[in-house]
Structure formats: structure tokens, C-alpha cells
Write a protein that holds these residues in place. Structure first.
Motif, PDB file in Angstrom:
ATOM      1  N   VAL A  30       0.867  -1.173   0.000  1.00  0.00           N
ATOM      2  CA  VAL A  30       0.000   0.000   0.000  1.00  0.00           C
ATOM      3  C   VAL A  30       0.909   1.231   0.000  1.00  0.00           C
ATOM      4  O   VAL A  30       1.726   1.407   0.900  1.00  0.00           O
ATOM      5  CB  VAL A  30      -0.918   0.016   1.239  1.00  0.00           C
ATOM      6  N   HIS A  31       0.761   2.056  -1.041  1.00  0.00           N
ATOM      7  CA  HIS A  31       1.623   3.233  -1.175  1.00  0.00           C
ATOM      8  C   HIS A  31       0.751   4.486  -1.165  1.00  0.00           C
ATOM      9  O   HIS A  31      -0.224   4.576  -1.915  1.00  0.00           O
ATOM     10  CB  HIS A  31       2.423   3.157  -2.478  1.00  0.00           C
ATOM     11  N   CYS A  32       1.094   5.424  -0.302  1.00  0.00           N
ATOM     12  CA  CYS A  32       0.310   6.653  -0.168  1.00  0.00           C
ATOM     13  C   CYS A  32       1.089   7.850  -0.695  1.00  0.00           C
ATOM     14  O   CYS A  32       2.285   7.985  -0.417  1.00  0.00           O
ATOM     15  CB  CYS A  32      -0.050   6.899   1.294  1.00  0.00           C
ATOM     16  N   VAL A  33       0.403   8.697  -1.438  1.00  0.00           N
ATOM     17  CA  VAL A  33       0.969   9.962  -1.910  1.00  0.00           C
ATOM     18  C   VAL A  33      -0.071  11.059  -1.742  1.00  0.00           C
ATOM     19  O   VAL A  33      -1.266  10.794  -1.701  1.00  0.00           O
ATOM     20  CB  VAL A  33       1.421   9.906  -3.384  1.00  0.00           C
ATOM     21  N   ARG A  34       0.414  12.272  -1.668  1.00  0.00           N
ATOM     22  CA  ARG A  34      -0.459  13.439  -1.588  1.00  0.00           C
ATOM     23  C   ARG A  34      -0.369  14.179  -2.908  1.00  0.00           C
ATOM     24  O   ARG A  34       0.722  14.415  -3.415  1.00  0.00           O
ATOM     25  CB  ARG A  34      -0.013  14.341  -0.448  1.00  0.00           C
ATOM     26  N   THR A  37       0.071  20.508  -4.757  1.00  0.00           N
ATOM     27  CA  THR A  37      -0.813  21.660  -4.907  1.00  0.00           C
ATOM     28  C   THR A  37      -0.700  22.276  -6.291  1.00  0.00           C
ATOM     29  O   THR A  37      -1.638  22.905  -6.752  1.00  0.00           O
ATOM     30  CB  THR A  37      -0.524  22.735  -3.844  1.00  0.00           C
ATOM     31  N   LYS A  38       0.452  22.106  -6.954  1.00  0.00           N
ATOM     32  CA  LYS A  38       0.527  22.588  -8.338  1.00  0.00           C
ATOM     33  C   LYS A  38      -0.316  21.652  -9.192  1.00  0.00           C
ATOM     34  O   LYS A  38      -0.312  20.448  -9.005  1.00  0.00           O
ATOM     35  CB  LYS A  38       1.971  22.663  -8.835  1.00  0.00           C
ATOM     36  N   GLN A  39      -1.043  22.220 -10.111  1.00  0.00           N
ATOM     37  CA  GLN A  39      -2.041  21.439 -10.830  1.00  0.00           C
ATOM     38  C   GLN A  39      -1.622  21.157 -12.258  1.00  0.00           C
ATOM     39  O   GLN A  39      -2.408  21.252 -13.172  1.00  0.00           O
ATOM     40  CB  GLN A  39      -3.378  22.166 -10.765  1.00  0.00           C
ATOM     41  N   ALA A  40      -0.377  20.792 -12.437  1.00  0.00           N
ATOM     42  CA  ALA A  40       0.084  20.417 -13.764  1.00  0.00           C
ATOM     43  C   ALA A  40      -0.234  18.950 -13.998  1.00  0.00           C
ATOM     44  O   ALA A  40      -0.285  18.164 -13.058  1.00  0.00           O
ATOM     45  CB  ALA A  40       1.584  20.670 -13.873  1.00  0.00           C
ATOM     46  N   GLY A  41      -0.455  18.580 -15.229  1.00  0.00           N
ATOM     47  CA  GLY A  41      -0.851  17.224 -15.562  1.00  0.00           C
ATOM     48  C   GLY A  41       0.136  16.161 -15.145  1.00  0.00           C
ATOM     49  O   GLY A  41      -0.238  15.043 -14.846  1.00  0.00           O
ATOM     50  N   ARG A  42       1.417  16.507 -15.104  1.00  0.00           N
ATOM     51  CA  ARG A  42       2.419  15.507 -14.742  1.00  0.00           C
ATOM     52  C   ARG A  42       2.726  15.501 -13.255  1.00  0.00           C
ATOM     53  O   ARG A  42       3.521  14.684 -12.802  1.00  0.00           O
ATOM     54  CB  ARG A  42       3.693  15.697 -15.555  1.00  0.00           C
ATOM     55  N   LEU A  44       1.060  14.648 -10.412  1.00  0.00           N
ATOM     56  CA  LEU A  44       0.767  13.454  -9.624  1.00  0.00           C
ATOM     57  C   LEU A  44       1.669  12.284 -10.017  1.00  0.00           C
ATOM     58  O   LEU A  44       2.293  11.670  -9.152  1.00  0.00           O
ATOM     59  CB  LEU A  44      -0.712  13.065  -9.732  1.00  0.00           C
ATOM     60  N   PRO A  45       1.799  11.952 -11.315  1.00  0.00           N
ATOM     61  CA  PRO A  45       2.731  10.884 -11.669  1.00  0.00           C
ATOM     62  C   PRO A  45       4.165  11.172 -11.209  1.00  0.00           C
ATOM     63  O   PRO A  45       4.869  10.272 -10.756  1.00  0.00           O
ATOM     64  CB  PRO A  45       2.649  10.824 -13.197  1.00  0.00           C
ATOM     65  N   GLU A  46       4.562  12.428 -11.298  1.00  0.00           N
ATOM     66  CA  GLU A  46       5.909  12.802 -10.847  1.00  0.00           C
ATOM     67  C   GLU A  46       6.055  12.561  -9.341  1.00  0.00           C
ATOM     68  O   GLU A  46       7.064  12.032  -8.885  1.00  0.00           O
ATOM     69  CB  GLU A  46       6.176  14.263 -11.188  1.00  0.00           C
ATOM     70  N   ARG A  47       5.041  12.920  -8.562  1.00  0.00           N
ATOM     71  CA  ARG A  47       5.078  12.704  -7.114  1.00  0.00           C
ATOM     72  C   ARG A  47       5.173  11.205  -6.806  1.00  0.00           C
ATOM     73  O   ARG A  47       5.920  10.782  -5.938  1.00  0.00           O
ATOM     74  CB  ARG A  47       3.834  13.319  -6.474  1.00  0.00           C
ATOM     75  N   ILE A  48       4.403  10.391  -7.523  1.00  0.00           N
ATOM     76  CA  ILE A  48       4.440   8.940  -7.316  1.00  0.00           C
ATOM     77  C   ILE A  48       5.834   8.405  -7.648  1.00  0.00           C
ATOM     78  O   ILE A  48       6.427   7.655  -6.869  1.00  0.00           O
ATOM     79  CB  ILE A  48       3.360   8.236  -8.166  1.00  0.00           C
ATOM     80  N   PHE A  49       6.356   8.804  -8.810  1.00  0.00           N
ATOM     81  CA  PHE A  49       7.678   8.342  -9.240  1.00  0.00           C
ATOM     82  C   PHE A  49       8.748   8.750  -8.228  1.00  0.00           C
ATOM     83  O   PHE A  49       9.572   7.937  -7.818  1.00  0.00           O
ATOM     84  CB  PHE A  49       8.000   8.896 -10.629  1.00  0.00           C
ATOM     85  N   GLN A  50       8.726  10.009  -7.815  1.00  0.00           N
ATOM     86  CA  GLN A  50       9.726  10.504  -6.862  1.00  0.00           C
ATOM     87  C   GLN A  50       9.656   9.746  -5.542  1.00  0.00           C
ATOM     88  O   GLN A  50      10.678   9.412  -4.955  1.00  0.00           O
ATOM     89  CB  GLN A  50       9.531  12.001  -6.606  1.00  0.00           C
ATOM     90  N   SER A  51       8.461   9.466  -5.067  1.00  0.00           N
ATOM     91  CA  SER A  51       8.323   8.797  -3.775  1.00  0.00           C
ATOM     92  C   SER A  51       8.796   7.347  -3.833  1.00  0.00           C
ATOM     93  O   SER A  51       9.244   6.800  -2.827  1.00  0.00           O
ATOM     94  CB  SER A  51       6.882   8.869  -3.281  1.00  0.00           C
ATOM     95  N   LEU A  52       8.705   6.725  -4.991  1.00  0.00           N
ATOM     96  CA  LEU A  52       9.137   5.334  -5.121  1.00  0.00           C
ATOM     97  C   LEU A  52      10.610   5.198  -5.511  1.00  0.00           C
ATOM     98  O   LEU A  52      11.263   4.235  -5.152  1.00  0.00           O
ATOM     99  CB  LEU A  52       8.275   4.602  -6.157  1.00  0.00           C
ATOM    100  N   GLN A  53      11.128   6.167  -6.258  1.00  0.00           N
ATOM    101  CA  GLN A  53      12.496   6.075  -6.770  1.00  0.00           C
ATOM    102  C   GLN A  53      13.483   6.987  -6.051  1.00  0.00           C
ATOM    103  O   GLN A  53      14.663   6.984  -6.367  1.00  0.00           O
ATOM    104  CB  GLN A  53      12.512   6.409  -8.275  1.00  0.00           C
ATOM    105  N   ALA A  64       5.453  10.502 -20.778  1.00  0.00           N
ATOM    106  CA  ALA A  64       6.590   9.690 -20.321  1.00  0.00           C
ATOM    107  C   ALA A  64       6.618   9.612 -18.797  1.00  0.00           C
ATOM    108  O   ALA A  64       6.951   8.561 -18.226  1.00  0.00           O
ATOM    109  CB  ALA A  64       7.895  10.264 -20.858  1.00  0.00           C
ATOM    110  N   MET A  65       6.226  10.701 -18.131  1.00  0.00           N
ATOM    111  CA  MET A  65       6.211  10.689 -16.666  1.00  0.00           C
ATOM    112  C   MET A  65       5.136   9.726 -16.151  1.00  0.00           C
ATOM    113  O   MET A  65       5.352   9.005 -15.172  1.00  0.00           O
ATOM    114  CB  MET A  65       5.988  12.098 -16.109  1.00  0.00           C
ATOM    115  N   ARG A  66       3.981   9.697 -16.798  1.00  0.00           N
ATOM    116  CA  ARG A  66       2.953   8.734 -16.402  1.00  0.00           C
ATOM    117  C   ARG A  66       3.464   7.305 -16.562  1.00  0.00           C
ATOM    118  O   ARG A  66       3.254   6.457 -15.696  1.00  0.00           O
ATOM    119  CB  ARG A  66       1.667   8.942 -17.219  1.00  0.00           C
ATOM    120  N   ASP A  67       4.168   7.046 -17.672  1.00  0.00           N
ATOM    121  CA  ASP A  67       4.744   5.709 -17.893  1.00  0.00           C
ATOM    122  C   ASP A  67       5.779   5.370 -16.834  1.00  0.00           C
ATOM    123  O   ASP A  67       5.804   4.250 -16.318  1.00  0.00           O
ATOM    124  CB  ASP A  67       5.379   5.613 -19.283  1.00  0.00           C
TER     125      ASP A  67
END
Length: 173
Positions: A30-34, A37-42, A44-53, A64-67
């Protein structure tokens, strides 16, 4: 739920209940992210990637960021993705009084995460997140009924009991 209703506390409890459920690679299932607040399309995927990597920035396109985020979740063995404050994306959409391209892309991506990769989603935020489901009726059909959490008062024993029952039911499910 509205501000102060206990959404963050509920999601923190949810994460804590399952933190011992580990993937073969030793990462929590179970992985949690917030939602940023910036509402750019990338964002959320960037936050997920950063938190995992554990990477600060990555230069690439939004697609590419979503991928990259999806591959990071699959590589880590994530089974449940909890997104808190998703309303940060929905509110920009709601103020325009129309579904933005970003909201549609985010909704499509959330559906893809669930459909194609069998990662369950728990989405938390203000009631305005409902607009993201309107952006993708297929996502809405695949979802369980939204659970609205009303504000509570710990000084009221009935409120405290009701909140406790809701948390237990959520964890049990």
C-alpha cells in the motif's frame, strides 16, 4: 469529505494498518501519496515516481512521466495506491466549470492503473473530486460508491463511535 472531517487521519490509519504487508522486494504493498498543490498534468505521476524512486526531478514529457510512475509502481509491487488531496486537481477543473484536458487525462490514467495493472486506488479529497469521475464514466462505473465523511466532534460520543465504526469498516474491506 469537507475540511476537518478526518479524511487524512483515516487514510493515515489505513496506511498504518497495512504497512506490514510487503512485496517480495520489501516495499509496502500500500503506497500513499499526496496530490501536489501545483495542478500540472504531470505533477501526480511525478510525485508517485519521486516517492518510489527517491529522485528529485526527471526531465521528460507528461506522457513519459505517467509511464515512469506506472513502471515504478509495478516494479515495486504496489497493490493499492492511496492518493490524498486529489481535490487539488479537481478544484482547478471545477473553477473552469468544464472538464479540462488535464482532468480527462488524469481520469484516463487512473482507469488504466486499475484496469491494466490491477492496482487498486483509494482516492481522498474534498467533494470536488467527483468531477474527475464525470470526466471518465468508465472509471466511475468501475468504482465503489463514494463514501462521504462528514465532520465529527470527538467530544460527542455518538460522533466518535460513528467515526470509529467507519474506520473499522474501511480497514476490514
Amino acid at each position: 469529505g469537507e475540511s476537518g472531517a478526518g479524511k487524512s487521519a483515516l487514510l493515515e490509519d489505513y496506511e498504518a494498518c497495512f504497512k506490514s504487508y510487503l512485496t517480495p522486494k520489501g516495499k509496502p504493498k500500500v503506497h500513499c501519496v499526496r496530490m501536489p498543490t501545483k495542478q500540472a498534468g504531470r505533477s501526480l505521476p511525478e510525485r508517485i515516481f519521486q516517492s518510489l524512486q527517491n529522485q528529485v526531478t526527471v526531465k521528460c514529457s507528461e506522457a513519459a512521466m505517467r509511464d515512469k510512475a506506472l513502471k515504478a509502481m509495478l516494479s515495486a509491487g504496489i497493490k493499492v495506491l492511496v492518493i490524498e488531496e486529489l481535490n487539488n486537481m479537481a478544484e482547478s477543473t471545477a473553477t473552469l466549470n468544464a472538464l479540462t484536458n488535464q482532468a480527462v487525462q488524469l481520469s484516463n490514467w487512473l482507469k488504466e492503473i486499475f484496469d491494466t495493472n490491477e492496482i487498486s486506488l483509494v482516492l481522498g479529497g474534498l467533494p470536488s473530486i467527483k468531477v474527475l469521475f464525470q470526466a471518465n464514466p468508465q472509471l466511475e462505473r468501475r468504482s465503489l460508491r463514494a463514501a462521504e465523511i462528514l465532520a465529527y466532534r470527538w467530544t460527542d460520543s455518538a460522533d466518535k463511535d460513528e467515526y470509529t465504526r467507519a474506520v473499522k469498516a474501511f480497514v476490514k474491506r
